[in-house]
Motif scaffolding. Structure first.
Motif, short mmCIF file in Angstrom:
data_model
loop_
_atom_site.label_atom_id
_atom_site.label_comp_id
_atom_site.label_asym_id
_atom_site.label_seq_id
_atom_site.Cartn_x
_atom_site.Cartn_y
_atom_site.Cartn_z
N GLY A 49 0.82 -1.22 0.00
CA GLY A 49 0.00 0.00 0.00
C GLY A 49 0.85 1.26 0.00
O GLY A 49 0.38 2.33 -0.39
N LEU A 50 2.10 1.14 0.42
CA LEU A 50 2.92 2.35 0.56
C LEU A 50 3.47 2.85 -0.77
O LEU A 50 3.63 4.06 -0.97
CB LEU A 50 4.08 2.10 1.53
N LEU A 51 3.75 1.93 -1.67
CA LEU A 51 4.34 2.38 -2.94
C LEU A 51 3.37 3.18 -3.79
O LEU A 51 3.78 3.97 -4.63
CB LEU A 51 4.91 1.19 -3.73
N THR A 52 2.09 3.00 -3.55
CA THR A 52 1.09 3.80 -4.26
C THR A 52 1.27 5.27 -3.91
O THR A 52 1.00 6.15 -4.71
CB THR A 52 -0.34 3.36 -3.86
N ASP A 53 1.71 5.52 -2.68
CA ASP A 53 1.95 6.91 -2.26
C ASP A 53 3.21 7.47 -2.89
O ASP A 53 3.41 8.68 -2.94
CB ASP A 53 2.14 6.98 -0.74
N TYR A 54 4.09 6.58 -3.29
CA TYR A 54 5.38 7.00 -3.84
C TYR A 54 5.21 7.34 -5.31
O TYR A 54 5.43 8.46 -5.74
CB TYR A 54 6.37 5.86 -3.64
N ASP A 55 4.77 6.33 -6.05
CA ASP A 55 4.55 6.56 -7.48
C ASP A 55 3.64 5.45 -8.02
O ASP A 55 4.00 4.27 -7.97
CB ASP A 55 5.89 6.56 -8.22
N TYR A 56 2.51 5.83 -8.50
CA TYR A 56 1.50 4.86 -8.96
C TYR A 56 2.04 3.95 -10.07
O TYR A 56 1.82 2.74 -10.06
CB TYR A 56 0.27 5.65 -9.43
N LYS A 57 2.78 4.53 -11.00
CA LYS A 57 3.27 3.73 -12.14
C LYS A 57 4.32 2.71 -11.69
O LYS A 57 4.39 1.61 -12.23
CB LYS A 57 3.87 4.65 -13.22
N LEU A 58 5.11 3.10 -10.71
CA LEU A 58 6.10 2.17 -10.17
C LEU A 58 5.38 1.01 -9.46
O LEU A 58 5.73 -0.16 -9.63
CB LEU A 58 7.03 2.89 -9.17
N TYR A 59 4.38 1.36 -8.70
CA TYR A 59 3.57 0.35 -8.01
C TYR A 59 2.97 -0.64 -9.01
O TYR A 59 3.03 -1.86 -8.82
CB TYR A 59 2.50 1.06 -7.17
N LEU A 60 2.43 -0.12 -10.11
CA LEU A 60 1.83 -0.99 -11.12
C LEU A 60 2.87 -1.92 -11.73
O LEU A 60 2.66 -3.12 -11.86
CB LEU A 60 1.22 -0.15 -12.25
N ALA A 61 4.01 -1.35 -12.09
CA ALA A 61 5.03 -2.14 -12.78
C ALA A 61 5.59 -3.23 -11.85
O ALA A 61 5.80 -4.37 -12.28
CB ALA A 61 6.15 -1.24 -13.27
N LEU A 62 5.81 -2.89 -10.59
CA LEU A 62 6.35 -3.90 -9.67
C LEU A 62 5.36 -5.03 -9.44
O LEU A 62 5.73 -6.20 -9.32
CB LEU A 62 6.75 -3.26 -8.34
N ASN A 63 4.08 -4.68 -9.38
CA ASN A 63 3.06 -5.74 -9.22
C ASN A 63 2.93 -6.56 -10.51
O ASN A 63 2.77 -7.78 -10.46
CB ASN A 63 1.73 -5.15 -8.77
N ALA A 64 3.01 -5.87 -11.65
CA ALA A 64 2.95 -6.60 -12.92
C ALA A 64 4.12 -7.58 -13.03
O ALA A 64 4.01 -8.65 -13.63
CB ALA A 64 2.95 -5.62 -14.08
N ARG A 65 5.24 -7.22 -12.43
CA ARG A 65 6.39 -8.15 -12.45
C ARG A 65 6.03 -9.45 -11.69
O ARG A 65 6.40 -10.54 -12.11
CB ARG A 65 7.62 -7.48 -11.81
N ILE A 66 5.31 -9.30 -10.59
CA ILE A 66 4.87 -10.49 -9.83
C ILE A 66 3.93 -11.33 -10.70
O ILE A 66 4.04 -12.56 -10.78
CB ILE A 66 4.13 -10.08 -8.52
N PHE A 67 3.00 -10.64 -11.37
CA PHE A 67 2.02 -11.37 -12.20
C PHE A 67 2.71 -12.08 -13.36
O PHE A 67 2.32 -13.17 -13.75
CB PHE A 67 0.94 -10.43 -12.76
N ALA A 68 3.74 -11.41 -13.90
CA ALA A 68 4.46 -12.02 -15.03
C ALA A 68 5.09 -13.35 -14.60
O ALA A 68 5.10 -14.32 -15.35
CB ALA A 68 5.53 -11.05 -15.56
N GLU A 69 5.59 -13.38 -13.37
CA GLU A 69 6.20 -14.62 -12.87
C GLU A 69 5.15 -15.73 -12.76
O GLU A 69 5.37 -16.87 -13.18
CB GLU A 69 6.88 -14.37 -11.52
N ALA A 70 3.98 -15.37 -12.20
CA ALA A 70 2.91 -16.37 -12.06
C ALA A 70 2.41 -16.83 -13.43
O ALA A 70 2.12 -18.01 -13.64
CB ALA A 70 1.77 -15.80 -11.24
N GLU A 71 2.36 -15.87 -14.35
CA GLU A 71 1.89 -16.20 -15.69
C GLU A 71 2.83 -17.21 -16.35
O GLU A 71 2.38 -18.17 -16.99
CB GLU A 71 1.81 -14.92 -16.53
N ALA A 72 4.11 -17.01 -16.12
CA ALA A 72 5.09 -17.95 -16.69
C ALA A 72 4.93 -19.33 -16.05
O ALA A 72 5.24 -20.35 -16.67
CB ALA A 72 6.50 -17.42 -16.48
N MET A 73 4.45 -19.36 -14.81
CA MET A 73 4.22 -20.66 -14.12
C MET A 73 2.87 -21.26 -14.52
O MET A 73 2.52 -22.36 -14.09
CB MET A 73 4.25 -20.45 -12.59
#
Ligand code: SF4
Ligand code: SF4
Ligand code: FES
Lengths: 291, 322
Positions: A49-73
């Motif tokens: 929840g804290l990274l949303t306060d820092y930068d929304y686009k960074l928060y999105l990209a870091l979460n998308a990185r998690i999803f990309a890993e699951a997608e590969a699995m």
């Protein structure tokens, strides 16, 4: 034979460290239930929840990185943290809803050689048990029903809201935690504060607000007859259990309320021992209610 | 369909009257009837002493906000039958987190005081009165402009429930309407004030405001925008901003949240010392977070590449105060 349930397992940072007893208990019960949990060694922190306060686009990209890993699995994600659930689900909602945003996020991911196409779902242990696995099946695995135990279900905020990103349960009339408690042979306690906040987000920022909020929630459950609490969220657990002493001071009342992680309550009903479930790691001993 | 309404009654000004108490009324609810229409029916046909507010009956004026079955709603856009069918009850109470004036009428003065604190007017810098406003500029503050001042968000706010001095969601969303306006000339000053104690950083992120706002203002999103703008403007000398900075730093270094480092960075040395008694207790239970002993995630370089890419695009890295 039902197809094996398989998940990319995302315990969340706090369950790998401070509240690792819930991670251990989850792995134990999943093993017994035949739910496959597959580690995600590359997964980064969702931002709590804290990274949303820092930068929304960074928060999105870091979460998308998690999803990309699951997608590969080729798996959906299961977490045992309601905050991770909320943070990841909100990012996933935004990415799935807006193709331009997904495209833009993928341009950022490309710098790390990654790509997310938007196929992953995020769930938490509670939903897996009450949904995918099924409570009837869970009941069959109960060998030591938790008779007579009055349990206050503490959803907290992030397992129910924002409901347009989560969707599994109803924020005004939730049922999944109560139904799980019943399946384990215990009795759920009804109280107003069950879907409210424990205050953890401001533990270090506005300590007085945090500790008083925790105290108010615990007293609410206690006054409605709870012997103990159960929560699907490790952050809620930290406030309700670790900080209970501070909470008692802020409401000026002795509370003495044991707080279980959901995985531990399930484990107890399945016959696992307090030692296996790491109950000695709690600051408020649950011994009294287990007799 | 006959539906039993249980309504909270209380007249704090009348020393003789009992209260608060719940009185029950049975309403013959027609398909499509709203909760407000049911209340009007009760007051017209059965009990003219029941006090409540309403005006537009079209979800525009915000005056009919109340607590229905435990959650803040505009009663003029909530239908009786579906609500009853879902919740199995019809319990009407005044807005939470507000002082009751009588029955379902609450004192909105603190709500307006908070609004005033947000300075709800534009203070353009010299010359900016004629500066062009693009559609994108407008879109940034669209949601925060939709507020009808009903108070539902404040009634649901978990932080306000505990701390009545908290600025709360409605005024925060209003503050973004001005901070986010390209014509505004005093962003930094506003952000400094909003970052003070009981300000935007005291929000516990419970999402209740966003869930229960009938106009989809998304107050929490506006709070996030304010916090992000505050950090980018270099308003960093407060625990909230330090906490977020520590998180961003921790994820960039390890890919994870480093509890111990975050505590230390947020509280500073002296206040961290105050945590020692709790720390010792945690230590006994094997729960003391260890600083910097965190294993890095695999492929941390990917995370750093994402940081670099974002930094290139948005000039991230909040400016430190000189
Ligand atoms: S998210 Fe923040 S502002 Fe909104 S209701 Fe919760 S504490 Fe209040
Ligand atoms: S933000 Fe939404 S809930 Fe809050 S006062 Fe405005 S319209 Fe009402
Ligand atoms: S009466 Fe105006 S918003 Fe309901």
């Amino acid at each position: 034979m039902a197809e094996e349930l398989k998940y990319a397992y995302y315990p969340g940072c706090v369950s790998q460290h401070m509240t690792r007893e819930t991670n251990d208990a989850t792995r134990l019960i999943a093993g017994k239930l035949g739910i496959g949990l597959y580690d995600m060694p590359r997964a980064n922190c969702c931002g709590a929840g804290l990274l949303t306060d820092y930068d929304y686009k960074l928060y999105l990209a870091l979460n998308a990185r998690i999803f990309a890993e699951a997608e590969a699995m080729e798996m959906d994600i299961m977490t045992i943290c309601s905050t991770c659930l909320m943070v990841m689900s909100a990012a996933n909602r935004d990415l799935k809803r807006d193709p331009r945003l997904l495209e833009e996020t993928n341009q950022v991911l490309a710098a790390a050689g990654l790509h997310y196409s938007g196929k992953v779902e995020v769930k938490q242990l509670l939903w897996v048990l009450a949904g995918d696995y099924g409570l009837e099946r869970l009941k069959e695995q109960v060998t030591r029903p938790l008779g007579r135990l009055k349990v206050a279900p503490f959803y907290g905020c992030h397992s129910l809201r924002p409901s347009d990103a989560l969707g599994f349960d109803d924020p005004e009339k939730p049922w999944s935690l109560e139904a799980t408690i019943r399946a384990l042979g215990a009795e759920p306690v009804e109280y107003r504060g069950k879907t409210k906040c424990c205050g953890f987000q401001v533990d270090l920022v506005a300590e007085k607000t945090a500790t008083k909020m925790t105290g108010v929630r615990l007293l609410d459950g206690k006054r409605n007859g709870a012997d103990c609490f159960v929560t699907p969220c490790p952050f809620c657990h930290i406030n309700l259990d670790n900080y209970q002493g501070l909470a008692e001071k802020s409401v000026d009342e002795r509370i003495d309320m044991p707080v279980f992680h959901l995985s531990q309550l399930v484990g107890l009903a399945m016959g696992l021992s307090p030692k296996e479930l790491g109950l000695s790691r709690h600051l408020v001993s649950p011994e009294r209610v287990l007799k | 369909m006959e539906i039993k309404f249980s309504i909270r009654r209380h007249d704090p000004m009348d020393r003789e009257s009992p209260g608060p108490y719940y009185r029950e009324y049975v309403v013959d609810a027609a398909e499509g009837m709203t909760v407000l229409e049911a209340l009007l029916k009760i007051s017209e046909e059965e009990d003219p002493t029941l006090a409540f507010r309403r005006s537009c009956r079209s979800a525009i004026c915000g005056s009919c906000a109340m607590t229905v079955n435990g959650f803040a709603r505009l009663t003029c856009n909530l239908q009786v039958i579906p609500e009853y069918e879902k919740m199995g009850a019809m319990r009407i109470e005044p807005l939470a987190n507000h002082r009751v004036v009588k029955d379902l009428v609450v004192d909105m003065a603190p709500f307006w005081e908070k609004m005033e604190k947000a300075a709800p007017f534009l203070m353009p810098a010299g010359g900016s009165e004629t500066s062009p406003v693009t559609i994108e500029d407008q879109a940034r503050i669209d949601e925060s402009q939709r507020c009808i001042m009903c108070g539902c968000c404040n009634a649901e706010c978990n932080s306000l429930e505990i701390d009545e001095r908290f600025i709360a969601p409605a005024a925060s969303a209003k503050a973004w309407r001005f901070v986010g306006d390209v014509r505004e000339g005093h962003q930094a000053k506003r952000l400094e004030r909003l970052s003070e104690e009981h300000g935007i950083w005291d929000c516990v992120r419970c999402i209740h405001c966003t869930q229960y706002c009938p106009k989809d203002v998304k107050p929490l999103k506006q709070i996030e925008s304010l916090r992000s703008a505050a950090m980018k403007a270099g308003v960093l000398d407060n625990p909230g901003a330090r906490h977020v900075e520590a998180m961003a730093d921790s994820v960039e270094r390890f890919g994870r949240l480093d509890e111990a480092a975050m505590t230390f960075k947020t509280l500073g040395f002296l206040r961290s010392l105050g945590m020692i008694p709790l720390g010792l207790k945690l230590e006994r239970h094997g729960k003391m977070p260890r600083p910097y002993l965190f294993p890095q995630i695999m492929e941390i370089d990917e995370v750093r590449a994402i940081y670099d890419e974002i930094e290139k695009k948005s000039g991230l890295k909040p400016k430190k105060e000189e």
